[in-house]
Design an enzyme around this catalytic site. Sequence first.
Site, PDB file in Angstrom:
ATOM      1  N   GLU A  37      49.153   7.190  19.428  1.00  0.00           N
ATOM      2  CA  GLU A  37      48.511   7.084  20.681  1.00  0.00           C
ATOM      3  C   GLU A  37      48.937   5.902  21.391  1.00  0.00           C
ATOM      4  OE1 GLU A  37      44.251   6.429  19.801  1.00  0.00           O
ATOM      5  OE2 GLU A  37      44.044   8.768  19.545  1.00  0.00           O
ATOM      6  N   HIS A  85      60.282  16.214  -2.695  1.00  0.00           N
ATOM      7  CA  HIS A  85      60.445  17.706  -3.418  1.00  0.00           C
ATOM      8  C   HIS A  85      59.787  18.773  -2.225  1.00  0.00           C
ATOM      9  CE1 HIS A  85      61.497  16.509  -7.523  1.00  0.00           C
ATOM     10  NE2 HIS A  85      60.899  15.308  -6.834  1.00  0.00           N
ATOM     11  N   LYS A 136      39.645  17.664  24.876  1.00  0.00           N
ATOM     12  CA  LYS A 136      38.346  17.604  25.055  1.00  0.00           C
ATOM     13  C   LYS A 136      37.807  18.428  26.375  1.00  0.00           C
ATOM     14  CE  LYS A 136      37.908  12.953  23.031  1.00  0.00           C
ATOM     15  NZ  LYS A 136      37.731  11.483  23.343  1.00  0.00           N
TER      16      LYS A 136
HETATM   17  O1  PA5 Z   1      41.870   4.672  19.349  1.00  0.00           O
HETATM   18  C1  PA5 Z   1      41.334   5.138  19.900  1.00  0.00           C
HETATM   19  O2  PA5 Z   1      40.634   4.804  21.106  1.00  0.00           O
HETATM   20  C2  PA5 Z   1      40.502   6.463  19.418  1.00  0.00           C
HETATM   21  O3  PA5 Z   1      41.273   6.937  18.217  1.00  0.00           O
HETATM   22  C3  PA5 Z   1      39.280   6.303  19.096  1.00  0.00           C
HETATM   23  O4  PA5 Z   1      39.114   5.504  18.076  1.00  0.00           O
HETATM   24  C4  PA5 Z   1      38.764   7.664  18.692  1.00  0.00           C
HETATM   25  O5  PA5 Z   1      38.693   8.728  19.631  1.00  0.00           O
HETATM   26  C5  PA5 Z   1      37.080   7.697  18.384  1.00  0.00           C
HETATM   27  O6  PA5 Z   1      36.528   6.946  19.569  1.00  0.00           O
HETATM   28  P1  PA5 Z   1      34.956   6.271  19.466  1.00  0.00           P
HETATM   29  O7  PA5 Z   1      34.978   5.358  18.686  1.00  0.00           O
HETATM   30  O8  PA5 Z   1      34.643   6.100  20.884  1.00  0.00           O
HETATM   31  O9  PA5 Z   1      34.068   7.650  18.889  1.00  0.00           O
END
Ligand code: PA5
Length: 449
Positions: free
Chosen positions: A304, A325, A439
């Site tokens: 990310e 494996h 989303k």
């Molecule tokens: O790193 C991030 O920002 C995302 O992975 C969020 O943690 C994830 O989408 C969950 O978001 P939230 O805590 O707002 O529900």
Amino acid sequence: MIRFDFSGTDAFLDKGQWDGAVRRARAAHSAILSGTGSGNEWLGWRRILKQPNDALLEDISLLGQEIAANADVLLCIGIGGSFLGSEAVIRALSPYFRPSPAAPDSHSTHDSQTASVSRAATGQDKKPLEVLFAGHNLSSTYLSELLSSLEGKSVYVNVISKSGTTLEPAVAFRIVRAWMENQFADCDRRIIATTDTSKGGLRKLAAQKGYRTYAIPDDVGGRFSVLTPVGLLPIAAAGFDIRSLFYGAVAMMNELHEVEGNPAIEYALRRYALHEAGYATEILSVFEPKLAGMSAWWQQLFGESEGKEGRGIFPAVCTFTTDLHSLGQYIQSGRRNLIETFLVSEKDRLSLVVPPDNDNLDGLNYLTGQTLKHINQAAYDGTTKAHSLGGVPTQHISLSTINEETLGQLVYFFEHAVSVGGYLLGVNPFDQPGVEAYKQEMFSLLGKK
Ligand code: PA5
């Protein structure tokens, strides 16, 4: 303590580009320290370590103890950064199997989202708390089976969402909340919400219901939040020492202050140089399956943070020797664009020795008296050699042992390295605009206004 060895990438680096990259990596490191790089409003993962809040750590530890004393199960609801960090640390520190006085369980929990936990603190007569996870998928089978398994148990819930609006945990929480309201007269006392300081639906709901809450600092992004209440409450409830975890990270932050001999800069720099040379995938390979959760956390942190604007190394994970494996063939002789980083522990918690066998029908007598650790070490050394000879640049991150302190050190090491790495790639390591695309498509299919 953590040891680093990056020498297995030496032969693959383009020395012509090296000096310029070194200068840029050092500048990236300074930008993190001075808070002058892009996304600098998200540097709370460092701020919380520079100004430790011991009262908060104590408060979380106490609530963890309350949960451990009163609950059979803590159900943590969250996804991404609101799930992976606590799951990783709990899995790394927990025994693989829950001993049962009647019949010891010998079934593997490798694929389960269950972290079984032993806690000295809760006395002899109460079973250890089990930490379970939900809201990290949309499987109706998973959630239905989970709720069925909770029948008759004392359950606490920690719902964790920074935005308070993420669909997966929000839907899971609505279903779990209805179930909890049905099961427990003191349901609202059993639910703890970890969310934004003031915004979002979860914050509103918590205020209305009177849930106990923890705030996720505004300047800490999801994947950098394991050392906030997001990760700390589940870890504390599981019986682990969150102070050692937190202060392990503080120690690593201090260690990584200087530019000279800084392994986080070195790791980021080598990955960047290899990225520029066309290496597209980095595999984080572990030889201790307990560390597989840490690789999943690393995968999100790097994926990310770096995967933007057509750039970034794809973070892949392997658990060895299992995956030797399955993926071993590809790593050894498939497309040559792989980097491999080994994450290992120098010590095993428990030792096993290969017993003698006079018949030797399995031909294993040459191993009689050897520890399994010794055999796993040979597999590790042999794999490193074979993969290097096969054209894979390799590097090593070795924990002296797996405990709260070394895991805290590792968390900070990777957080710092990925921030330097993002700046080297010219991307903002702290945002995740790409996550919104699926989303939008999903919401339009679901008819969200
Ligand atoms: O790193 C991030 O920002 C995302 O992975 C969020 O943690 C994830 O989408 C969950 O978001 P939230 O805590 O707002 O529900």
